[in-house]
Scaffold this active site. Structure first.
Site, short mmCIF file in Angstrom:
data_model
loop_
_atom_site.label_atom_id
_atom_site.label_comp_id
_atom_site.label_asym_id
_atom_site.label_seq_id
_atom_site.Cartn_x
_atom_site.Cartn_y
_atom_site.Cartn_z
N SER A 34 0.81 -1.23 0.00
CA SER A 34 0.00 0.00 0.00
C SER A 34 0.84 1.28 0.00
CB SER A 34 -0.96 0.01 1.20
OG SER A 34 -1.95 -0.97 1.01
N LYS A 83 -9.13 -5.81 11.10
CA LYS A 83 -10.32 -5.24 10.45
C LYS A 83 -11.59 -5.33 11.29
CE LYS A 83 -8.62 -5.92 5.82
NZ LYS A 83 -8.86 -6.47 4.50
N ASN A 104 -11.81 -1.34 6.81
CA ASN A 104 -10.43 -1.36 6.30
C ASN A 104 -9.89 0.04 6.03
OD1 ASN A 104 -11.68 -0.68 3.84
ND2 ASN A 104 -10.18 -1.83 2.66
N ASP A 119 -12.99 -2.97 0.58
CA ASP A 119 -12.56 -4.27 0.02
C ASP A 119 -13.60 -4.84 -0.95
OD1 ASP A 119 -10.10 -4.49 1.31
OD2 ASP A 119 -10.95 -5.50 3.06
N GLY A 144 -12.18 -19.08 3.27
CA GLY A 144 -11.77 -18.14 4.32
C GLY A 144 -12.84 -17.09 4.57
N THR A 241 -7.17 -13.42 -3.43
CA THR A 241 -6.97 -12.06 -2.91
C THR A 241 -5.51 -11.80 -2.52
OG1 THR A 241 -7.49 -12.64 -0.62
CG2 THR A 241 -9.33 -11.92 -2.02
P1 NAP Z 1 -8.01 -12.50 8.70
O1 NAP Z 1 -9.19 -11.70 9.11
O2 NAP Z 1 -6.92 -12.77 9.69
O3 NAP Z 1 -8.56 -13.91 8.13
C1 NAP Z 1 -7.69 -14.95 7.77
C2 NAP Z 1 -8.50 -16.10 7.13
O4 NAP Z 1 -7.57 -17.09 6.65
C3 NAP Z 1 -9.42 -16.81 8.12
O5 NAP Z 1 -10.58 -17.22 7.42
C4 NAP Z 1 -8.57 -18.02 8.52
O6 NAP Z 1 -9.35 -19.14 8.96
C5 NAP Z 1 -7.93 -18.35 7.21
N1 NAP Z 1 -6.74 -19.17 7.34
C6 NAP Z 1 -5.52 -18.79 7.84
N2 NAP Z 1 -4.66 -19.83 7.77
C7 NAP Z 1 -5.34 -20.88 7.21
C8 NAP Z 1 -5.00 -22.22 6.88
N3 NAP Z 1 -3.77 -22.69 7.11
N4 NAP Z 1 -5.94 -23.00 6.32
C9 NAP Z 1 -7.18 -22.52 6.06
N5 NAP Z 1 -7.58 -21.25 6.37
C10 NAP Z 1 -6.66 -20.44 6.93
O7 NAP Z 1 -7.27 -11.83 7.44
P2 NAP Z 1 -7.87 -10.91 6.26
O8 NAP Z 1 -7.60 -9.49 6.54
O9 NAP Z 1 -9.25 -11.38 5.96
O10 NAP Z 1 -6.88 -11.33 5.04
C11 NAP Z 1 -6.96 -12.62 4.47
C12 NAP Z 1 -6.24 -12.63 3.11
O11 NAP Z 1 -6.87 -11.71 2.22
C13 NAP Z 1 -4.77 -12.25 3.17
O12 NAP Z 1 -4.05 -13.12 2.32
C14 NAP Z 1 -4.74 -10.84 2.61
O13 NAP Z 1 -3.51 -10.57 1.94
C15 NAP Z 1 -5.88 -10.90 1.62
N6 NAP Z 1 -6.44 -9.56 1.32
C16 NAP Z 1 -6.17 -9.00 0.13
C17 NAP Z 1 -6.69 -7.75 -0.18
C18 NAP Z 1 -6.39 -7.14 -1.51
O14 NAP Z 1 -6.63 -5.96 -1.67
N7 NAP Z 1 -5.92 -7.90 -2.46
C19 NAP Z 1 -7.50 -7.08 0.75
C20 NAP Z 1 -7.76 -7.68 1.96
C21 NAP Z 1 -7.22 -8.93 2.25
P3 NAP Z 1 -9.75 -19.34 10.53
O15 NAP Z 1 -10.99 -18.48 10.73
O16 NAP Z 1 -9.99 -20.78 10.68
O17 NAP Z 1 -8.58 -18.84 11.34
#
Ligand code: NAP
Length: 298
Positions: A34, A83, A104, A119, A144, A241
């Site tokens: 970012s 978030k 976010n 998002d 997820g 993502t």
């Molecule tokens: P978050 O709130 O911490 O959520 C993480 C998610 O990943 C939860 O559903 C978690 O499941 C799951 N997870 C983690 N490790 C896992 C594993 N080994 N096996 C299966 N599920 C697993 O994080 P977030 O902010 O939503 O971000 C999640 C992803 O989205 C990241 O990779 C981030 O880079 C991406 N993202 C991208 C953008 C973009 O603009 N491109 C924007 C936002 C987010 P549990 O609930 O079981 O822990």
């Protein structure tokens, strides 16, 4: 200027030129692209401010947010894992962020903080631009769905009135509140929820057009695809993502299956452009932001 600042730094905020007045807060946060995108936009628009990274642990986010008005911040973005917490810490949130339950983008307004979510709207723009399809026409599987990005995207699917949705999460219980909220939008068989059990994933994939990975699985190159690659069909669209790799394990599995997929670069770009528009009430210089993201990391 440092690459990453901490809560301690916020307490003794440095007098940089141009001033640091925007940041992404996360844990981890060093990977975030970012700053390069927003700093290019700030320079292009002649705004005397810079955007940096704040490494904040979960127990530090409330203290950090309280300091933002006093040190002259314009706002912040929130990423993993802040978030959900951010919604409870802002003084007000717009309808969209409140409905999603996830913030976010934060704007400092005097001594108060206002929360938004870009998002979901960013993803709608990204899917149209990169895959040439409209989210609202697709049956969607979200991997997820219990996380911040997953929840935001699931709610966006409801707002777009997608015909069907499957919510997938490793911790199955985290889906219960989302399933309850989404029931009104996806009646009967049009809403499914499961963990990553292969049989259930296979059944649900037969009724899905678009698979969106919102897990952090694949941020490291040695991690496996979140679903078995042999379940992916050529007709599936894939949106991962994750943007730290051009071809994530899920996308590589899709390539092998002949399916079309793209990484989270476009969502990062569009959610960032929407955040910029919220902070500055003007159009974001999208092509400058895109070029900055594609350039060397800064
Ligand atoms: P978050 O709130 O911490 O959520 C993480 C998610 O990943 C939860 O559903 C978690 O499941 C799951 N997870 C983690 N490790 C896992 C594993 N080994 N096996 C299966 N599920 C697993 O994080 P977030 O902010 O939503 O971000 C999640 C992803 O989205 C990241 O990779 C981030 O880079 C991406 N993202 C991208 C953008 C973009 O603009 N491109 C924007 C936002 C987010 P549990 O609930 O079981 O822990």
């Amino acid at each position: 200027m440092k690459e990453v600042y901490t809560l301690e730094d916020l307490r003794r905020w440095p007098a940089e030129q141009p001033p640091l007045r925007l940041a992404v807060c996360g844990d981890p946060v060093a990977h975030s692209a970012s700053p390069q995108m927003h700093n290019a936009a700030l320079a292009e628009c002649g705004i005397d401010a810079r955007y940096t990274r704040l490494h904040l642990r979960a127990e530090e986010i409330a203290d950090a947010f309280r300091l933002l008005p006093a040190i002259g911040f314009i706002g912040v973005n929130c990423t993993i894992p802040h978030k959900f917490a951010a919604l409870a810490l802002v003084d007000r949130a717009d309808d969209h962020a409140r409905r999603i339950g996830v913030v976010n983008t934060v704007v400092v307004e005097g001594n108060q903080l206002a929360g938004y979510n870009t998002d979901g709207p960013g993803l709608v723009r990204a899917i149209r631009a990169e895959l040439g399809v409209a989210l609202r026409e697709l049956r969607v599987m979200i991997l997820g769905a219990g996380g911040g990005a997953g929840r935001a995207i699931a709610m966006q699917c409801a707002i777009e009135q997608c015909p069907r949705i499957t919510l997938v999460n490793r911790t199955r219980e985290k889906l219960n509140p989302l399933v309850a909220e989404l029931g009104a939008f996806f009646p009967g068989e049009n809403l499914a929820a499961t963990d990553f059990e292969t049989g259930s994933i296979k059944t649900q994939l037969a009724q899905s057009d678009l698979i969106i990975n919102c897990t952090s699985l694949g941020m490291k190159p040695d991690e496996p695809s979140p679903i078995p690659g042999d379940l992916i069909e050529p007709r599936h669209f894939l949106y991962d993502t994750i943007y730290t790799a051009a071809r994530t394990p899920l996308l590589l599995a899709g390539d092998a299956a002949g399916a079309r997929g793209t990484n989270g670069f476009s969502m990062l770009l569009h959610q960032g452009a929407l955040a910029f528009e919220i902070w500055f009430q003007r159009d974001a210089p999208l092509e400058v932001m895109r070029a900055a993201l594609l350039g060397p990391a800064k």
